[in-house]
Design a protein around this motif. Structure first.
Motif, PDB file in Angstrom:
ATOM      1  N   ASP A  45      -8.326  11.410  -5.323  1.00 10.61           N
ATOM      2  CA  ASP A  45      -8.594  11.113  -6.809  1.00 10.61           C
ATOM      3  C   ASP A  45      -6.828  11.113  -7.238  1.00 10.61           C
ATOM      4  OD1 ASP A  45      -8.587  11.013  -9.855  1.00 10.61           O
ATOM      5  OD2 ASP A  45      -9.525  12.063  -9.638  1.00 10.61           O
ATOM      6  N   SER A  46      -5.973  10.164  -7.328  1.00 13.49           N
ATOM      7  CA  SER A  46      -4.678  10.406  -7.292  1.00 13.49           C
ATOM      8  C   SER A  46      -3.881   9.140  -7.589  1.00 13.49           C
ATOM      9  CB  SER A  46      -3.715  11.289  -6.642  1.00 13.49           C
ATOM     10  OG  SER A  46      -3.604  10.300  -4.860  1.00 13.49           O
ATOM     11  N   GLU A  47      -2.532   8.893  -7.838  1.00 13.59           N
ATOM     12  CA  GLU A  47      -2.232   7.896  -8.535  1.00 13.59           C
ATOM     13  C   GLU A  47      -1.975   6.635  -7.270  1.00 13.59           C
ATOM     14  OE1 GLU A  47      -1.354  10.452  -9.459  1.00 13.59           O
ATOM     15  OE2 GLU A  47      -0.716  10.608 -11.395  1.00 13.59           O
ATOM     16  N   LEU A  48      -1.659   8.146  -6.085  1.00 14.74           N
ATOM     17  CA  LEU A  48      -2.095   6.563  -4.401  1.00 14.74           C
ATOM     18  C   LEU A  48      -3.260   6.169  -4.616  1.00 14.74           C
ATOM     19  CD1 LEU A  48       0.289   9.408  -2.718  1.00 14.74           C
ATOM     20  CD2 LEU A  48       1.228   7.475  -3.513  1.00 14.74           C
ATOM     21  N   SER A  49      -4.364   6.510  -4.540  1.00 13.17           N
ATOM     22  CA  SER A  49      -5.744   5.581  -4.728  1.00 13.17           C
ATOM     23  C   SER A  49      -5.439   4.362  -6.101  1.00 13.17           C
ATOM     24  CB  SER A  49      -6.724   6.260  -4.758  1.00 13.17           C
ATOM     25  OG  SER A  49      -6.564   6.589  -6.288  1.00 13.17           O
ATOM     26  N   THR A  50      -4.984   4.146  -6.127  1.00 14.53           N
ATOM     27  CA  THR A  50      -4.316   2.515  -6.701  1.00 14.53           C
ATOM     28  C   THR A  50      -3.772   1.806  -6.361  1.00 14.53           C
ATOM     29  OG1 THR A  50      -3.677   3.785  -9.103  1.00 14.53           O
ATOM     30  CG2 THR A  50      -6.073   3.227  -8.573  1.00 14.53           C
TER      31      THR A  50
ATOM     32  N   ALA B 168      -0.765  -6.887  20.061  1.00 14.48           N
ATOM     33  CA  ALA B 168      -1.883  -6.659  19.458  1.00 14.48           C
ATOM     34  C   ALA B 168      -2.619  -5.451  19.781  1.00 14.48           C
ATOM     35  CB  ALA B 168      -2.941  -7.561  20.197  1.00 14.48           C
ATOM     36  N   SER B 169      -2.060  -4.772  21.490  1.00 16.68           N
ATOM     37  CA  SER B 169      -3.025  -3.800  21.863  1.00 16.68           C
ATOM     38  C   SER B 169      -2.626  -2.431  20.715  1.00 16.68           C
ATOM     39  CB  SER B 169      -1.696  -3.841  23.161  1.00 16.68           C
ATOM     40  OG  SER B 169      -0.732  -3.439  22.879  1.00 16.68           O
ATOM     41  N   SER B 170      -0.964  -2.894  20.042  1.00 17.88           N
ATOM     42  CA  SER B 170      -0.643  -1.506  19.474  1.00 17.88           C
ATOM     43  C   SER B 170      -1.802  -1.547  18.040  1.00 17.88           C
ATOM     44  CB  SER B 170       1.030  -1.858  19.184  1.00 17.88           C
ATOM     45  OG  SER B 170       1.476  -0.982  19.970  1.00 17.88           O
ATOM     46  N   PHE B 171      -1.470  -2.743  17.171  1.00 17.37           N
ATOM     47  CA  PHE B 171      -2.737  -3.287  16.555  1.00 17.37           C
ATOM     48  C   PHE B 171      -3.706  -1.893  16.656  1.00 17.37           C
ATOM     49  CE2 PHE B 171      -4.669  -4.790  12.098  1.00 17.37           C
ATOM     50  CZ  PHE B 171      -3.672  -4.609  11.726  1.00 17.37           C
ATOM     51  N   GLN B 172      -4.590  -2.348  17.402  1.00 19.71           N
ATOM     52  CA  GLN B 172      -6.200  -2.375  17.563  1.00 19.71           C
ATOM     53  C   GLN B 172      -5.976  -0.652  18.006  1.00 19.71           C
ATOM     54  OE1 GLN B 172      -7.220  -4.472  21.049  1.00 19.71           O
ATOM     55  NE2 GLN B 172      -9.531  -3.384  20.966  1.00 19.71           N
ATOM     56  N   TYR B 173      -4.371  -0.523  18.520  1.00 18.12           N
ATOM     57  CA  TYR B 173      -4.928   1.819  19.037  1.00 18.12           C
ATOM     58  C   TYR B 173      -4.975   2.557  17.566  1.00 18.12           C
ATOM     59  CZ  TYR B 173      -2.635   6.236  20.268  1.00 18.12           C
ATOM     60  OH  TYR B 173      -2.355   6.701  20.563  1.00 18.12           O
ATOM     61  N   LEU B 174      -3.732   1.080  16.474  1.00 18.78           N
ATOM     62  CA  LEU B 174      -3.753   1.948  15.557  1.00 18.78           C
ATOM     63  C   LEU B 174      -5.178   1.580  14.620  1.00 18.78           C
ATOM     64  CD1 LEU B 174      -0.208   1.056  14.426  1.00 18.78           C
ATOM     65  CD2 LEU B 174      -1.145   3.666  14.702  1.00 18.78           C
ATOM     66  N   THR B 175      -6.220   1.291  14.731  1.00 21.55           N
ATOM     67  CA  THR B 175      -7.020   0.463  13.839  1.00 21.55           C
ATOM     68  C   THR B 175      -8.381   2.023  13.553  1.00 21.55           C
ATOM     69  OG1 THR B 175      -7.744  -1.391  14.914  1.00 21.55           O
ATOM     70  CG2 THR B 175      -9.888  -0.002  13.736  1.00 21.55           C
ATOM     71  N   PRO B 176      -8.021   3.387  14.046  1.00 20.86           N
ATOM     72  CA  PRO B 176      -9.088   4.119  13.366  1.00 20.86           C
ATOM     73  C   PRO B 176      -8.291   5.555  12.218  1.00 20.86           C
ATOM     74  CG  PRO B 176      -8.312   4.252  15.863  1.00 20.86           C
ATOM     75  CD  PRO B 176      -8.123   3.482  15.044  1.00 20.86           C
ATOM     76  N   TRP B 177      -6.964   5.006  12.607  1.00 19.56           N
ATOM     77  CA  TRP B 177      -5.723   5.538  11.613  1.00 19.56           C
ATOM     78  C   TRP B 177      -5.822   4.174  10.426  1.00 19.56           C
ATOM     79  CZ3 TRP B 177      -3.986   6.434  16.463  1.00 19.56           C
ATOM     80  CH2 TRP B 177      -3.775   7.887  16.594  1.00 19.56           C
ATOM     81  N   PHE B 178      -6.261   3.279  10.248  1.00 14.00           N
ATOM     82  CA  PHE B 178      -6.047   2.081   9.635  1.00 14.00           C
ATOM     83  C   PHE B 178      -7.690   2.515   8.632  1.00 14.00           C
ATOM     84  CE2 PHE B 178      -4.172  -1.134  12.003  1.00 14.00           C
ATOM     85  CZ  PHE B 178      -2.974  -0.743  10.992  1.00 14.00           C
ATOM     86  N   ARG B 179      -8.929   2.768   9.084  1.00 16.34           N
ATOM     87  CA  ARG B 179     -10.391   3.079   8.568  1.00 16.34           C
ATOM     88  C   ARG B 179      -9.909   4.327   8.078  1.00 16.34           C
ATOM     89  NH1 ARG B 179     -13.847   1.943  13.867  1.00 16.34           N
ATOM     90  NH2 ARG B 179     -13.832  -0.386  14.192  1.00 16.34           N
TER      91      ARG B 179
ATOM     92  N   ALA C 200      -1.620   7.464   3.611  1.00 14.39           N
ATOM     93  CA  ALA C 200      -2.857   6.699   4.544  1.00 14.39           C
ATOM     94  C   ALA C 200      -2.215   5.607   3.673  1.00 14.39           C
ATOM     95  CB  ALA C 200      -4.327   7.981   3.585  1.00 14.39           C
ATOM     96  N   LEU C 201      -1.205   5.674   2.413  1.00 15.87           N
ATOM     97  CA  LEU C 201      -1.054   4.177   1.798  1.00 15.87           C
ATOM     98  C   LEU C 201      -0.014   3.512   2.916  1.00 15.87           C
ATOM     99  CD1 LEU C 201      -0.535   2.698  -1.043  1.00 15.87           C
ATOM    100  CD2 LEU C 201       1.284   4.365  -2.006  1.00 15.87           C
ATOM    101  N   VAL C 202       1.045   4.135   3.523  1.00 13.74           N
ATOM    102  CA  VAL C 202       1.410   3.299   4.353  1.00 13.74           C
ATOM    103  C   VAL C 202       0.804   3.113   5.741  1.00 13.74           C
ATOM    104  CG1 VAL C 202       3.477   4.277   6.504  1.00 13.74           C
ATOM    105  CG2 VAL C 202       3.872   5.072   4.245  1.00 13.74           C
TER     106      VAL C 202
ATOM    107  N   VAL D 297      -9.484   7.779   2.410  1.00 13.33           N
ATOM    108  CA  VAL D 297      -9.132   8.473   1.765  1.00 13.33           C
ATOM    109  C   VAL D 297      -8.379   7.877   0.885  1.00 13.33           C
ATOM    110  CG1 VAL D 297      -6.251   9.783   1.943  1.00 13.33           C
ATOM    111  CG2 VAL D 297      -7.748  10.221   3.781  1.00 13.33           C
ATOM    112  N   LEU D 298      -7.916   7.264   0.813  1.00  8.83           N
ATOM    113  CA  LEU D 298      -6.994   6.388  -0.823  1.00  8.83           C
ATOM    114  C   LEU D 298      -9.214   5.925  -1.714  1.00  8.83           C
ATOM    115  CD1 LEU D 298      -4.889   3.640   0.798  1.00  8.83           C
ATOM    116  CD2 LEU D 298      -4.173   5.491  -0.348  1.00  8.83           C
ATOM    117  N   THR D 299      -9.461   5.767  -1.389  1.00  8.39           N
ATOM    118  CA  THR D 299     -10.469   5.836  -1.803  1.00  8.39           C
ATOM    119  C   THR D 299     -11.736   6.761  -2.238  1.00  8.39           C
ATOM    120  OG1 THR D 299     -11.439   3.820   0.049  1.00  8.39           O
ATOM    121  CG2 THR D 299     -13.690   5.128  -1.935  1.00  8.39           C
ATOM    122  N   MET D 300     -11.404   7.989  -1.634  1.00  4.95           N
ATOM    123  CA  MET D 300     -11.802   9.229  -2.060  1.00  4.95           C
ATOM    124  C   MET D 300     -10.868  10.180  -2.918  1.00  4.95           C
ATOM    125  SD  MET D 300     -14.163  10.103   1.214  1.00  4.95           S
ATOM    126  CE  MET D 300     -12.651  10.657   1.892  1.00  4.95           C
TER     127      MET D 300
END
Length: 264
Positions: free
Chosen positions: A55-60, A34-45, A18-20, A50-53
């Motif tokens: 509770d680990s060092e990686l979340s910050t 642009a097509s590749s970036f748009q394709y990755l949008t669901p993973w970005f979300r 998630a951090l990557v 994951v990083l918001t919820m």
């Protein structure tokens, strides 16, 4: 399944992954088609969730890392998203482009048929490396100056032996003064700034000699570019060019002209 639905992962996205994805979303948008970036949008979300919820060092971690440009921070030029999409699509498919381009030297846009060879991102500016019409000389077009782009059916006219890395290594993006010309630079650096040249050498076989307790002499064979001159001038009084004599005299001329303007 909705086009903008969250990405379903089995197993769920790990915090490290998630951090990557988060860093890729922040820093790679200009580099990806642009097509590749748009394709990755669901993973970005998903990564953001994951990083918001989690509770680990990686979340910050995303709040603790930033990538800064060298030199004076400047805002990147505005690039039309549709233009960027068409250009990257042409590169992916090896197709020609019809471009409406506004050159730096005029206020009148011109239309070109272009053969895209690659994209280079330098100091947040995206350059399209290409040839125009049926000519073989290579041009660099700033993507932000392309006003319109149309994908053509014709395949690109490839240049035999062209390699993007070799093209860059020749000093082209440092603005070469003469194609392929290299010089042996000999310059004395004050100890206060010498560590910069030690840690980030000008070239692989750079030679360093201790002249005295406060001066290091750097010798390197490098492309003769305008970027080299800007780099040397950036050190101000902490560097003295010894050789080549022509470059030394040129630097002196620039400094005298600057002094005249400040006194005037």
């Amino acid at each position: 399944w909705l086009a903008d639905a969250p990405q379903l992962d089995l197993p769920s996205l790990e915090p490290q992954a998630a951090l990557v994805f988060h860093l890729a979303e922040r820093y790679l948008q200009q580099l990806l088609p642009a097509s590749s970036f748009q394709y990755l949008t669901p993973w970005f979300r998903s990564a953001a969730g994951v990083l918001t919820m989690h509770d680990s060092e990686l979340s910050t971690w995303r709040n603790k890392v930033r990538v800064l440009p060298t030199g004076q921070p400047l805002l990147p030029p505005v690039t039309d998203r549709e233009v960027q999409r068409v250009v990257t699509q042409a590169l992916l498919q090896d197709k020609q482009l019809c471009l409406t381009y506004l050159p730096r030297s005029t206020l009148i846009a011109k239309t070109y048929k272009a053969n895209p060879l690659g994209l280079v991102v330098r100091d947040q500016v995206i350059y399209l490396v290409c040839t125009l019409r049926d000519y073989s000389d290579i041009k660099q077009l700033v993507l932000g100056r392309i006003q319109a782009a149309e994908l053509l059916e014709q395949s690109v006219h490839k240049l035999n032996g062209f390699d993007l890395d070799e093209y860059i290594a020749q000093g082209e993006f440092g603005v070469t003064l003469e194609q392929g010309r290299k010089i042996q630079l000999v310059a004395d650096f004050d100890q206060k700034v010498a560590q910069t040249v030690i840690e980030r050498p000008l070239e692989q076989h750079q030679h360093i000699e201790q002249i005295d307790s406060s001066t290091l002499r750097v010798t390197a064979t490098i492309p003769d570019t305008k970027e080299l001159r800007r780099w040397l001038l950036g050190f101000g009084e902490y560097v003295v060019v010894k050789e080549p004599i022509a470059l030394r005299e040129e630097i002196c001329s620039v400094l005298n002209a600057m002094l005249d303007r400040y006194r005037g």
